[in-house]
Design a protein around this motif. Structure first.
Motif, short mmCIF file in Angstrom:
data_model
loop_
_atom_site.label_atom_id
_atom_site.label_comp_id
_atom_site.label_asym_id
_atom_site.label_seq_id
_atom_site.Cartn_x
_atom_site.Cartn_y
_atom_site.Cartn_z
N THR A 90 3.36 -54.14 -21.82
CA THR A 90 2.18 -53.67 -22.65
C THR A 90 2.03 -52.02 -22.06
OG1 THR A 90 0.63 -54.38 -20.72
CG2 THR A 90 0.87 -55.51 -22.83
N GLY A 91 3.20 -51.55 -21.88
CA GLY A 91 3.23 -50.06 -21.53
C GLY A 91 3.04 -49.13 -22.44
N ARG A 92 3.58 -47.88 -22.18
CA ARG A 92 3.35 -46.45 -23.14
C ARG A 92 4.17 -46.68 -24.38
NH1 ARG A 92 5.16 -42.48 -18.62
NH2 ARG A 92 4.14 -43.90 -17.19
N GLY A 93 5.26 -47.50 -24.30
CA GLY A 93 6.16 -47.40 -25.31
C GLY A 93 7.10 -46.37 -25.31
N ILE A 94 8.11 -46.54 -26.03
CA ILE A 94 9.05 -45.36 -26.45
C ILE A 94 9.02 -44.87 -27.43
CG2 ILE A 94 11.60 -45.06 -26.00
CD1 ILE A 94 11.82 -47.64 -24.49
N PRO A 95 9.17 -43.49 -27.62
CA PRO A 95 9.33 -42.72 -29.16
C PRO A 95 10.23 -43.22 -29.78
CG PRO A 95 8.61 -41.11 -27.26
CD PRO A 95 8.96 -42.56 -26.46
N ALA A 96 10.32 -43.25 -31.07
CA ALA A 96 11.20 -43.71 -32.01
C ALA A 96 12.61 -42.96 -31.87
CB ALA A 96 10.75 -43.57 -33.24
N GLY A 97 12.48 -41.53 -31.62
CA GLY A 97 13.56 -40.54 -31.50
C GLY A 97 14.23 -40.76 -30.23
N GLU A 98 13.74 -41.78 -29.13
CA GLU A 98 14.40 -41.90 -27.79
C GLU A 98 14.89 -43.12 -27.55
OE1 GLU A 98 12.63 -39.49 -24.57
OE2 GLU A 98 10.92 -39.24 -25.82
N GLN A 99 14.68 -44.22 -28.69
CA GLN A 99 14.94 -45.69 -28.41
C GLN A 99 16.48 -45.95 -28.51
OE1 GLN A 99 12.76 -48.05 -31.17
NE2 GLN A 99 10.76 -47.02 -30.76
N GLU A 100 17.14 -45.02 -28.94
CA GLU A 100 18.49 -45.21 -28.72
C GLU A 100 19.36 -44.55 -27.42
OE1 GLU A 100 22.44 -46.87 -29.21
OE2 GLU A 100 20.49 -47.23 -30.34
N MET A 101 18.44 -43.40 -27.06
CA MET A 101 18.99 -42.57 -25.84
C MET A 101 18.76 -43.30 -24.57
SD MET A 101 17.48 -38.90 -27.20
CE MET A 101 18.16 -37.76 -25.87
N VAL A 102 17.63 -44.35 -24.54
CA VAL A 102 17.32 -44.85 -23.13
C VAL A 102 18.54 -45.66 -22.47
CG1 VAL A 102 14.80 -44.84 -23.74
CG2 VAL A 102 16.22 -46.70 -24.50
N PHE A 103 19.41 -46.11 -23.45
CA PHE A 103 20.64 -46.90 -23.11
C PHE A 103 21.61 -45.94 -22.58
CE2 PHE A 103 18.49 -49.69 -26.07
CZ PHE A 103 18.50 -50.96 -25.36
N GLU A 104 21.30 -44.66 -22.39
CA GLU A 104 22.44 -43.84 -22.01
C GLU A 104 22.16 -43.75 -20.52
OE1 GLU A 104 22.31 -40.16 -24.00
OE2 GLU A 104 22.85 -40.94 -26.08
N GLU A 105 23.20 -43.40 -19.78
CA GLU A 105 23.15 -43.18 -18.27
C GLU A 105 22.36 -42.23 -17.83
OE1 GLU A 105 27.08 -43.17 -16.99
OE2 GLU A 105 27.79 -45.06 -18.13
N PHE A 106 21.42 -42.31 -16.77
CA PHE A 106 20.66 -41.44 -16.40
C PHE A 106 19.40 -40.79 -17.11
CE2 PHE A 106 24.84 -40.97 -14.03
CZ PHE A 106 24.19 -41.29 -12.88
N TYR A 107 19.23 -41.37 -18.46
CA TYR A 107 18.38 -41.04 -19.23
C TYR A 107 17.00 -41.99 -18.97
CZ TYR A 107 15.88 -39.25 -23.26
OH TYR A 107 14.69 -38.59 -24.14
N GLN A 108 15.99 -41.24 -18.76
CA GLN A 108 14.72 -41.67 -18.63
C GLN A 108 13.60 -41.00 -19.40
OE1 GLN A 108 14.27 -41.20 -14.23
NE2 GLN A 108 14.26 -43.34 -13.95
N VAL A 109 12.56 -41.79 -19.88
CA VAL A 109 11.45 -41.50 -20.64
C VAL A 109 10.29 -41.10 -19.74
CG1 VAL A 109 9.86 -41.88 -22.49
CG2 VAL A 109 12.24 -42.59 -22.67
N GLY A 110 9.80 -39.81 -19.99
CA GLY A 110 8.42 -39.65 -19.14
C GLY A 110 8.62 -39.78 -17.78
N ASN A 111 9.92 -39.20 -17.37
CA ASN A 111 10.00 -38.92 -15.86
C ASN A 111 10.62 -37.72 -15.58
OD1 ASN A 111 10.03 -39.50 -12.99
ND2 ASN A 111 11.83 -40.93 -13.10
N PRO A 112 9.88 -36.58 -16.15
CA PRO A 112 10.74 -35.39 -15.83
C PRO A 112 10.64 -34.90 -14.26
CG PRO A 112 8.44 -35.02 -16.48
CD PRO A 112 8.83 -36.63 -16.59
N GLU A 113 9.84 -35.38 -13.45
CA GLU A 113 9.77 -35.13 -12.00
C GLU A 113 10.81 -36.07 -11.35
OE1 GLU A 113 6.80 -38.50 -12.47
OE2 GLU A 113 7.44 -36.70 -13.57
N ARG A 114 11.78 -36.79 -12.00
CA ARG A 114 12.57 -37.68 -11.37
C ARG A 114 12.06 -38.55 -10.32
NH1 ARG A 114 16.45 -38.95 -14.80
NH2 ARG A 114 17.63 -39.88 -13.02
#
Length: 593
Positions: free
Chosen positions: A382-406
């Motif tokens: 029940t989290g914040r969800g993933i934007p439609a434009g990033e739903q395929e990108m989250v399966f790429e290595e080192f890609y994270q949604v909403g974690n710019p500060e790492r």
């Protein structure tokens, strides 16, 4: 287009003139193989016509000249593609001179035109027009080849028909024929022009396709090189981080075996937790390296997916609830399939851990449903969800949604990449559905096929092994690792021999044969643990051995696999080390509790 954005659309590469000329030379050589014989037969017929109105020596001389010219042309055009030391333009000029010579030779026949009757004139005219028409194809319509051939051979025909009427004195018919011939030659010139344009366009297309293929090949090579560089970097970074972490883990494990209370026990437990967290993140890097190396092979067993989810729920429950979240399990038992339970659990852990990390409130739900011949395992949050434009990108290595500060607590961005690659290895489909501010659901489609005699046996209760009096040879070029391993082994009751290289290992082994060898895979000066183990075994006989390494490079993994020596990756936990020592030494054990 926003400022600073650069677009580089693929544009059709224009073939240079040299390329067009080379393709034309190839065409001339190909057509030249087919033309000489039929043209020679026509020349014989024309010479035969001349015998009726001319002295015999004239048709005979012309025939000899024409056949000689045909032979020279045939040999020269056949040799043009092989004359790579000459420019293409120069070779095309040579072909043009041959066209002119051939056209003039054939045009000599028109001197006999006034002496021929109507039928013979018509025959000569049709023959000439046929050769002119065929020249459109054999020269691709190139004006510098087509016109020198056709003009001297056929251009005089309209005038000859107009000024030399036939015996019937039907001048208007002959004049009309002359006009029609003139019109036909004009149309033929237009067709030649179109043929040349089509030829050059076809060369341009082929040139463009070849250039594009070269670009794509280069881009693919660059991508492969980048992927290899990434793999080497991950392996190097993993190795350099694992070395000190392995030492810390060994010392913490040694401390955990001692009786400590109060704050001391709290510090030891905290160190163990931190070490375990770092080890898990490095294991993700190791998973990527194993997948790149192709050494990760599924071991299929018959499993009950419902029971697996219950075990997974029990394992993850405390971690999820510690984040203030509820954990829900909706999984019937009795759903059996043939899969690798270890790898499937790895996939579920990554999905569950990912769901918990990015859910601030609410619940994480583990659900199992059967649809036809497929089991669908879903991990819902029940989290914040993933934007439609990033739903395929989250399966790429080192890609994270909403974690710019790492934020390190949110991982490295490898979890879903490993999920997709392991699922593909197991033949499991992965589907992600996410709505903004409503949560994310990842569903695994597990095929229900295959049979087995029985489900996996229940886990054996934990055992404590005794290694008292056993001698272990530790080979590692890092002094801190050797010290840490010695401290831990002594806590387990072993005596320890330390060596940093093959020479030291041989000296210790000859003085006191070890019961087991623990060797780092990559040592200094190009030496490997595999080399050292081979030397010791050759010197003192067969000895149980284990490789322990922080090197996760694919070629290293393959090297260890080929050697047939089991490989553990740093940092090695206490349970894993105890289990391997017990396996190799056949140590007696007693059950806990």
């Amino acid at each position: 287009m926003t400022e600073g954005t650069i677009t580089t659309p693929i544009q059709r590469a224009q073939a240079p003139r040299e390329e067009v000329d080379l393709r034309l030379i190839e065409l001339l050589a190909e057509q030249n193989r087919r033309v000489p014989l039929p043209v020679a037969l026509l020349m014989v017929l024309v010479a035969g016509l001349g015998l009726r109105v001319l002295p015999d020596w004239i048709p005979a001389a012309w025939l000899a000249l024409a056949l000689g010219m045909l032979l020279v042309r045939w040999r020269l055009l056949a040799a043009l593609p092989l004359q790579v030391d000459r420019s293409a333009a120069d070779r095309v000029r040579t072909a043009g001179f041959m066209s002119l010579a051939s056209g003039c030779t054939l045009g000599l026949t028109l001197f006999a035109f006034p002496m021929l009757d109507e039928t013979e004139r018509s025959f000569i005219t049709l023959l000439t027009l046929g050769l002119a028409t065929g020249a459109v194809g054999t020269t691709a319509g190139r004006s510098s080849l087509f016109l020198p051939y056709v003009v001297p051979m056929a251009a005089p025909l309209p005038l000859l028909w107009a000024i030399h009427p036939g015996p019937a004195q039907s001048g208007w018919i002959d004049l009309s024929i002359g006009l029609l011939l003139l019109l036909y030659l004009w149309v033929l010139a237009g067709l030649a022009n179109n043929a040349w344009r089509n030829f050059t366009e076809s060369v341009q297309i082929r040139y463009h396709e070849r250039a594009l293929n070269e670009q794509l090949t280069e881009a693919l090579e660059q991508a492969n090189q980048a992927n290899l560089a990434k793999t080497r970097f991950l392996a190097a970074a993993s190795h350099d981080l694992r070395q000190p972490l392995h030492t810390i883990g060994l010392l913490v494990a040694a401390l955990s075996l001692r009786q400590t209370e109060g704050r001391d026990r709290e510090v030891v437990d905290l160190l163990s937790q931190v070490s375990a967290d770092l080890s898990e993140q490095l294991d993700q890097l190791l998973d990527i390296s194993k997948l790149d190396a192709g050494v990760l092979k599924p071991v299929y067993k018959m499993v009950d997916l419902g029971e697996m989810l219950r075990m997974h729920h029990a394992e993850m429950r405390a971690v999820i609830e510690a984040r203030g979240l509820r954990v829900v399990l909706d999984a019937p038992t009795g759903v059996r399939c043939r899969t690798d339970p270890t790898l499937l659990l790895r996939v579920l852990r990554n999905l569950t851990d990912n769901a918990a990390k990015f859910t601030e409130r609410g619940a994480v739900t583990l659900r199992l449903r059967v649809e036809g011949g497929t089991a669908r395992i879903s991990v819902e949050d029940t989290g914040r969800g993933i934007p439609a434009g990033e739903q395929e990108m989250v399966f790429e290595e080192f890609y994270q949604v909403g974690n710019p500060e790492r934020d390190r607590s949110k991982g490295l961005g490898l979890g879903l990449s490993i999920v997709r690659r392991l699922s593909k290895l197991l033949g499991i489909g992965v589907d992600l559905h996410s709505d903004a501010d409503r949560g994310t659901t990842v569903t695994l489609a597990v095929p229900l096929h295959g049979q087995a005699d029985a489900l996996p046996q229940a886990r054996e209760p934990a055992r404590v092994h005794s290694f008292a009096g056993r001698t272990v040879l530790v080979v590692d070029d890092e002094r801190s690792v050797r010290i840490g391993m010695r401290v831990l082994l002594e806590e387990l009751g072993c005596s320890c021999l330390e060596a940093s290289c093959g020479e030291e290992a041989l000296r210790h082994a000859r003085g006191r044969k070890p019961d087991v060898i623990l060797a780092d895979l990559r040592l200094r000066n190009g030496e490997t643990g595999i080399d050292v183990i081979s030397q010791v075994v050759a010197a003192v006989g067969a000895t149980p051995s284990l490789l322990i390494s922080g090197d996760t490079a694919p070629d290293r993994l393959q090297e260890a696999q080929r050697a047939g020596i089991k490989l553990l990756h740093k940092p090695v936990g206490l349970p894993a080390l105890q289990g391997e020592l017990a396996r190799m030494l056949g140590a007696p054990a007693r059950r806990l509790g």
